[in-house]
Design a protein around this motif. Structure first.
Motif, PDB file in Angstrom:
ATOM      1  N   ARG A   1       0.655  -1.131  -0.057  1.00 26.30           N
ATOM      2  CA  ARG A   1      -0.142   0.094  -0.041  1.00 26.30           C
ATOM      3  C   ARG A   1       0.872   1.353   0.229  1.00 26.30           C
TER       4      ARG A   1
ATOM      5  N   GLY B   1      -8.973   2.349   6.257  1.00 24.11           N
ATOM      6  CA  GLY B   1      -8.103   1.249   6.920  1.00 24.11           C
ATOM      7  C   GLY B   1      -7.523   1.587   8.150  1.00 24.11           C
ATOM      8  N   PHE B   2      -7.059   2.612   8.187  1.00 25.06           N
ATOM      9  CA  PHE B   2      -6.575   2.998   9.489  1.00 25.06           C
ATOM     10  C   PHE B   2      -7.660   3.278  10.508  1.00 25.06           C
TER      11      PHE B   2
ATOM     12  N   ASP C   1     -10.578   1.575  10.693  1.00 26.45           N
ATOM     13  CA  ASP C   1     -10.931   0.290  11.112  1.00 26.45           C
ATOM     14  C   ASP C   1     -10.106  -0.454  11.951  1.00 26.45           C
ATOM     15  N   ASN C   2      -8.846  -0.558  11.591  1.00 25.10           N
ATOM     16  CA  ASN C   2      -7.928  -1.073  12.404  1.00 25.10           C
ATOM     17  C   ASN C   2      -7.801  -0.518  13.838  1.00 25.10           C
ATOM     18  N   SER C   3      -7.857   0.964  13.866  1.00 19.89           N
ATOM     19  CA  SER C   3      -7.681   1.211  15.046  1.00 19.89           C
ATOM     20  C   SER C   3      -9.174   1.223  15.998  1.00 19.89           C
TER      21      SER C   3
ATOM     22  N   ASP D   1     -10.939  -1.320  15.579  1.00 14.07           N
ATOM     23  CA  ASP D   1     -10.821  -2.927  15.931  1.00 14.07           C
ATOM     24  C   ASP D   1      -9.845  -3.339  16.855  1.00 14.07           C
ATOM     25  N   ALA D   2      -8.815  -2.763  16.833  1.00 13.37           N
ATOM     26  CA  ALA D   2      -7.626  -3.053  18.002  1.00 13.37           C
ATOM     27  C   ALA D   2      -8.419  -2.429  19.367  1.00 13.37           C
TER      28      ALA D   2
ATOM     29  N   ARG E   1     -10.948  -5.279  20.561  1.00 17.12           N
ATOM     30  CA  ARG E   1     -10.408  -6.351  20.740  1.00 17.12           C
ATOM     31  C   ARG E   1      -9.807  -6.268  22.395  1.00 17.12           C
TER      32      ARG E   1
ATOM     33  N   SER F   1     -13.776  -8.843  17.795  1.00 17.39           N
ATOM     34  CA  SER F   1     -13.471  -8.016  16.592  1.00 17.39           C
ATOM     35  C   SER F   1     -14.514  -7.036  16.108  1.00 17.39           C
TER      36      SER F   1
ATOM     37  N   LEU G   1     -14.772  -4.814   9.803  1.00 17.26           N
ATOM     38  CA  LEU G   1     -14.436  -3.521   8.789  1.00 17.26           C
ATOM     39  C   LEU G   1     -15.795  -2.743   8.967  1.00 17.26           C
TER      40      LEU G   1
ATOM     41  N   SER H   1     -13.930   0.265   5.448  1.00 17.34           N
ATOM     42  CA  SER H   1     -13.617  -0.140   4.271  1.00 17.34           C
ATOM     43  C   SER H   1     -14.391  -1.301   3.654  1.00 17.34           C
TER      44      SER H   1
END
Length: 564
Positions: free
Chosen positions: A253, A405-406, A408-410, A412-413, A416, A422, A425, A428
């Protein structure tokens, strides 16, 4: 429409009426929208400073030179093609009389209805070794494979020809508009000085129309750099194909984002050159007496036939023949057609209609804010957010997916860590991401149209409504929107059609198992099964005719006293 096209690539001085009553709420709302729309563009720009590891060195050593070289060759080739076809057609139709001229006034825009990638698929099927043309040649002359030479359509030269046919209407429309606005007195003076028709064309008309020609050329070249389907199908490596392969093929990416930034630099150069060319000449004097009745050159005999041929060939090759071939595919393969295109038509219609509505709604807020508070900061934010049309869909797609994506990942983390599950998404790979990417890409189309319509409303009406106690929002609802209904509908339709034809952004951002008409045509063409997608292709062409009708009517009204 023509004014909207100009404004998508030109940072013009605003001619909006100065309304002194200011509303900070509208300003904050407009600037917030502009900032949100600008996030993908800023993401791509700042990606230059992100470490890309060894993959960037690998790209630089292997394919980067090809990306640069092929992109430059495409730019030069398409520039020559669209200028020759577009300017010559515009001049002949505007300044001369010959049989069929009135038909060509609108017919010359018809190739605009067929996306370049679709035209590439059709002509490859028609001209390939196993295509009907070569089969006919072999049968007619008793030849075998290898006994004759035939040009290869799947080449960079073929891509140049296809793109020239698909994009010349941009140059034709804006050149014709410029020719219509030229002073007839200036042209008559050139004749009195002894200039022939061609001398008047090269020494007077072309220099005066250069801003319009440059604007049309810039639009055509931005579409050239944006194209993915044509160059990918023909095996021509450009920045657009490189971005797609680096993102999905290599999974890199940061490197894909930096390629997108490289392509964005190409676009900036084009805009700077267009601006420089436009500033080289002032056409204010040339436009005096603009509504004086045109005295066209009457063409007879061979000249009349030559003019007809020059205008007819681009329409024949760019629209009539492709449509005939598509219809032949559709009716000769009814038993093998994939009628899934009916379902995909619903998908395409849904995202296109939603984007069109939102684009007009957001553009209305931004244009009205700029009308209430015509400050430099508001105009700057609006112009930056309107750069999307000048940026390829693949670049915007990268700029959308990275921050989404940033996010969604943040999230999700966080879930978790705090709750042990989780969140998946959220943005995204969703319809929201698709629509947002389309808005970034095409908001400028609606903004230009909405702004042009709003400029026609005098400030006296706003002041009278405010004097009656109307709030700003009520002034917009009760006065501006009803008076601008035609312009708002036109802007929404143009965005609708652009979204229907968009391919690169759709391929990258679309949700899993969510396809559109453009994606289906691309997939079947890639598998050499174009005939099975004839229904979807015809649907795209049918929808693409809508802006042709709108543009034709706009051009017809651009000179109130023009002879018919």
């Amino acid at each position: 429409m023509l004014k909207a096209l100009h404004k998508t690539i030109q940072n013009l001085r605003s001619d909006s009426p100065k309304i002194r009553q200011k509303s900070p709420k509208w300003t904050f709302l407009s600037m917030g929208i502009a900032l949100l729309i600008s996030i993908p563009i800023l993401t791509v720009v700042f990606s230059i400073f992100t470490p890309a590891g060894e993959i960037w060195s690998h790209l630089a050593d292997t394919v980067l030179d090809d990306y640069v070289f092929n992109s430059i060759i495409l730019i030069l080739g398409v520039s020559f093609g669209v200028i020759v076809i577009g300017v010559s057609s515009a001049w002949l139709i505007t300044m001369t009389n010959f049989p069929g001229r009135r038909i060509f006034e609108w017919a010359s825009i018809l190739p605009f209805a067929i996306p370049a990638y679709l035209m590439a698929y059709i002509y490859t099927d028609f001209l390939d070794i196993a295509g009907p043309l070569q089969i006919t040649i072999r049968n007619l002359f008793g030849l075998s494979l290898g006994d004759y030479w035939f040009p290869n359509i799947r080449s960079i030269e073929g891509a140049i020809i296809i793109m020239s046919l698909a994009f010349y209407p941009y140059v034709y429309m804006l050149s014709r508009s410029s020719f219509l606005e030229q002073s007839t007195s200036l042209l008559e003076a050139s004749r009195i000085m002894g200039y022939s028709t061609w001398q008047s064309f090269f020494k007077v008309a072309i220099p005066v129309a250069r801003p319009g020609i440059a604007a049309g050329l810039a639009l055509a070249l931005m579409e050239t750099l944006n194209d993915f389907g044509t160059v990918e199908y023909f095996g021509v490596q450009t920045f657009t194909t490189g971005i797609y392969r680096t993102w999905f093929g290599l999974g890199e990416r940061p490197a894909a984002a930096q390629l997108a930034a490289f392509l964005l630099a190409f676009i900036v150069v084009l805009l700077v050159l267009e601006r420089w060319s436009r500033n080289k000449i002032s056409n204010e004097k040339a436009n005096s007496a603009r509504f004086k009745r045109l005295n066209r050159f009457q063409l007879n005999g061979f000249r009349s036939f030559a003019a007809f041929t020059v205008c007819f060939i681009p329409v024949l090759v760019g629209f009539i023949l492709p449509v005939i071939l598509l219809l032949e595919m559709f009716f000769s393969n009814l038993d093998h057609l994939d009628f899934k295109f009916i379902e995909l038509s619903f998908n395409s219609f849904t995202v296109s209609a939603l984007t069109g509505f939102l684009a007009v709604f957001l553009a209305l807020i931004m244009a009205y804010s700029a009308r209430l508070n015509p400050t430099r900061s508001v105009k700057l934010f609006n112009r930056v957010s309107s750069l999307g049309y000048a940026i390829p869909g693949s670049v915007i797609a990268v700029g959308v997916l990275i921050p989404f994506g940033f996010f969604d990942n943040s999230i999700d983390a966080f879930f978790r860590e705090q709750f042990g599950f989780s969140s998946g998404l959220l943005l995204s790979g969703t319809i929201f991401a698709m629509v947002f990417a389309y808005l970034v890409r095409f908001l400028s189309v609606s903004y230009g149209g909405v702004e042009a319509s709003m400029e026609k409303i005098t400030p006296n009406m706003d002041e009278a409504a405010r004097g009656m106690g109307y709030r700003f929002s009520k002034v917009l609802r009760s006065i501006h929107i009803p008076m601008m209904s035609g312009g708002l509908l036109t802007a929404g339709l143009l965005v609708f059609v652009d979204v229907m034809k968009e391919l690169p952004a759709t391929l990258i951002v679309r949700p899993f198992n969510f396809d559109t008409l453009a994606v289906q045509v691309y997939r079947y063409a890639s598998d050499e099964r174009l005939t099975e997608s004839a229904g979807a292709a015809l649907m795209i062409v049918l929808v693409g005719i809508i802006p042709v009708i709108i543009i034709s009517r706009t051009i017809a009204k651009s000179r109130k006293s023009e002879t018919q």
